[in-house]
Design a protein around this motif. Structure first.
Motif, short mmCIF file in Angstrom:
data_model
loop_
_atom_site.label_atom_id
_atom_site.label_comp_id
_atom_site.label_asym_id
_atom_site.label_seq_id
_atom_site.Cartn_x
_atom_site.Cartn_y
_atom_site.Cartn_z
N SER A 91 27.37 45.09 35.20
CA SER A 91 27.64 43.77 36.01
C SER A 91 29.02 44.08 36.64
CB SER A 91 27.47 42.80 35.31
OG SER A 91 26.19 42.25 34.94
N ASP A 122 32.11 42.31 38.98
CA ASP A 122 32.50 41.19 39.99
C ASP A 122 34.20 41.39 40.06
OD1 ASP A 122 32.05 39.11 41.25
OD2 ASP A 122 32.23 37.50 39.52
N SER A 181 25.47 43.03 41.04
CA SER A 181 26.81 42.48 41.81
C SER A 181 26.20 41.32 42.80
CB SER A 181 27.38 43.48 42.68
OG SER A 181 26.84 44.06 43.69
N PHE A 221 30.92 45.88 47.66
CA PHE A 221 29.62 46.01 47.30
C PHE A 221 28.81 46.31 48.21
CE2 PHE A 221 31.37 43.04 43.92
CZ PHE A 221 31.62 43.99 43.06
#
Length: 307
Positions: A108, A110, A168, A174
């Motif tokens: 993950s 972020d 994401s 991204f």
């Protein structure tokens, strides 16, 4: 004045220095309904065109309005103000937040933001392995474009390998074509969450809360090197010493070590369950000599990214 002073209109206009033509002028109503409808129709079909495109399109349609009248109505309708077109994202399918069964299945990613003591804005890129909640990297800088993400993933590729999936949000970094092409070349699937649904990326969002509460809100950072040093120290404690309630009060490295031990035991059981070859058989000796010995699993491989 003509009523109270009983003077003529000519004398009254002369007294106040007003032309008689202005006194007798009667305003003519402007019937711009057809022009307004035509402009609305053009703008709804072509939202990005400006005044001159509208004027020439109306002229080609046979309308005889001059450019001054068209511009007056155009500005009254406030069409001369640049309209920001809303960025349209492709439809995102809701994906259930599943629990991976081994490392490097789902990572993950972020972003977070904060400020230094001098007011400069900084950004933090967090990369988390969803299997054991291990934080793989905390990248800190004033700007972290898509190329920095690729560079960081290349560094992790050398030490840990790459995941099968990256989860994401829909941030511009991204959505970058460069990152998409890099992931495609490395057989990595990018799973985008739905806009406005941060709970679909709950593992890293939970980590962001801990990082904000225990590090960013607890200290005042004077420079980039200061926050980088503190984040490395906090990251080492998070992975090795901080118990996680979701892991039954174990640390990410505890779960990684247990995974290594289970894999080693499974390999040993498979080896002991196999039939022993006949040492006197020449064919078995040839197979045994020609076969390559598989190296055992190493704990260093599992802990290669631990600080």
């Amino acid at each position: 004045m003509t009523t109270n002073s009983h003077v003529s209109v000519r004398q009254a206009c002369q007294a106040v220095n007003l032309p008689r033509s202005s006194y007798s002028y009667k305003p003519k109503p402007k019937h711009d309904e057809d022009l307004i409808d035509a402009l609305n129709s053009l703008v709804s079909q072509h939202p990005s065109i400006g005044f001159w495109k509208c004027f020439h399109r109306l002229k080609r349609q046979g309308h005889r309005w001059n450019h001054k009248r068209v511009y007056r109505v155009y500005t009254q309708m406030r069409l001369n103000i640049r309209r920001r077109s809303r960025k349209r994202l492709p439809a995102r399918i809701k994906q259930h937040l599943f629990q991976p069964c081994s490392i490097n299945q789902v990572w993950s990613l972020d972003y977070m933001s904060d400020t230094l003591w001098d007011g400069r804005r900084i950004r933090l890129l967090n990369i988390l392995d969803d299997y054991n909640r291990q934080i793989l990297a905390i990248e800190v800088d004033t700007s972290l474009p898509a190329l920095r993400i690729i560079r960081l993933l290349e560094q992790l590729k050398e030490s840990r390998g790459l995941p099968k999936m990256i989860r994401s949000d829909n941030g511009p970094e991204f959505l970058s074509t460069k990152l998409g092409n890099w992931c495609k070349g490395n057989d990595i699937e990018i799973a985008f969450i739905q806009p406005g649904k941060p709970t679909q990326n709950a593992y890293v969002e939970r980590f962001n809360g801990s990082l904000r509460r225990e590090l960013l809100n607890a200290h005042v950072f004077t420079s980039l090197e200061d926050i980088r040093q503190r984040s490395r120290t906090w990251m080492e404690d998070y992975n090795n010493d901080r118990p996680h309630q979701s892991l039954k009060n174990r640390t990410p490295m505890d779960l990684l070590t247990e995974n290594y031990k289970l894999a080693t035991m499974s390999e040993a059981e498979i080896g002991s369950a196999g039939e022993q070859p006949d040492r006197n058989s020449s064919s078995d000796r040839n197979v045994e000599v020609g076969a390559e010995k598989k190296p055992p699993l190493s704990l260093k491989h599992f802990e290669s990214t631990c600080l």
